[in-house]
Design a protein around this motif. Structure first.
Motif: not given
Length: 268
Positions: A122-136
């Motif tokens: 759910h892109f929440n483990s351990p946190a969204f910033a680390k679990a979601f790899p395509m922010a840029e």
């Protein structure tokens, strides 16, 4: 819902195939379908691929095509034959388990892209910033999409949007419509600036020509003064020589007269 006659709405969907909170097959009351968290349920299950398909058709006006394609669901690839938009793989990273598909076709008025993640939960483990790899990539997607709404050109290296030269739109992403009066003023301003540059160039050229003429005149006057001074010195030298010779001759005559007087005195 549809978007009428506007320019569509770009969308960049991300869903993980092992998301237990919101199933990739959709959330509904159907007991035969996987259940979602927190009593999230609709009357009919709508999978994420079908949601993307509906948006591409209804909002971004992509053309419907009948073809046999592949659907990615529950970590498996199954063949499907549906009436939907045609897609192509626009991004793939096997190491991270990410596959992105984009609706294609000349009739599409905006970008519709779905990225399926195989094991991001759910892109929440351990946190969204680390679990979601395509922010840029997401940021770049929406910046590019905004830039291309009014046919701007997106520069990936400079991360900026260049508006067309017709001076119709301006702003950071070419979204600000320039009023006709402003365009006319801009055109007049451009012509005025061109005239000013021409006048400045002409004045500068005339100034340089005038300065050159002044330098030539100064040079000529300087030469004339030097020649006049030389002639003056020459004439003065001649006068000095003439006066000197006359003086010597007068002294010689006086000497002869003195000698003659002395002789006459001796004879007496």
């Amino acid at each position: 819902n549809g978007d009428g006659g506007s320019g569509g709405k770009g969308i960049f969907l991300h869903h993980s195939l092992n998301d237990q909170f919101v199933q990739s097959t959709g959330c509904c009351h159907d007991p035969t379908m996987p259940r979602c968290c927190c009593s999230i349920a609709a009357d009919t299950c709508l999978g994420v691929i079908q949601a993307m398909n509906n948006w591409a058709i209804e909002v971004n006006r992509c053309q419907i095509q009948n073809y046999a394609g592949e659907a990615y669901m529950n970590n498996t690839t199954t063949q499907t034959s549906t009436t939907q938009v045609k897609t192509e793989i626009s991004f793939s990273d096997e190491d991270k388990g990410i596959t992105c598909m984009t609706a294609t076709g000349e009739s599409c008025v905006a970008n519709t892209t779905l990225c399926l993640h195989e094991h991001s939960g759910h892109f929440n483990s351990p946190a969204f910033a680390k679990a979601f790899p395509m922010a840029e990539i997401v940021i770049d997607f929406f910046a590019r999409d905004a830039c291309e709404i009014n046919n701007g050109q997106w520069d990936e290296a400079a991360y900026s949007c260049k508006c067309n030269d017709d001076i119709t739109y301006s702003g950071l992403y070419c979204l600000d419509l320039i009023p006709t009066e402003s365009k006319n003023l801009s055109g007049d301003r451009t012509r005025s600036q061109t005239d000013q540059f021409d006048n400045l160039a002409r004045v500068e050229s005339e100034s340089k020509t005038s300065q050159s003429k002044k330098l030539v005149m100064c040079f000529i006057i300087s030469i004339a003064i030097i020649l006049l001074f030389a002639l003056f010195l020459r004439k003065r030298r001649r006068l000095f020589k003439q006066n000197g010779s006359k003086k010597d001759e007068s002294e010689f005559q006086e000497t002869q007269e003195l000698v003659a007087t002395c002789r006459r005195s001796d004879g007496m």
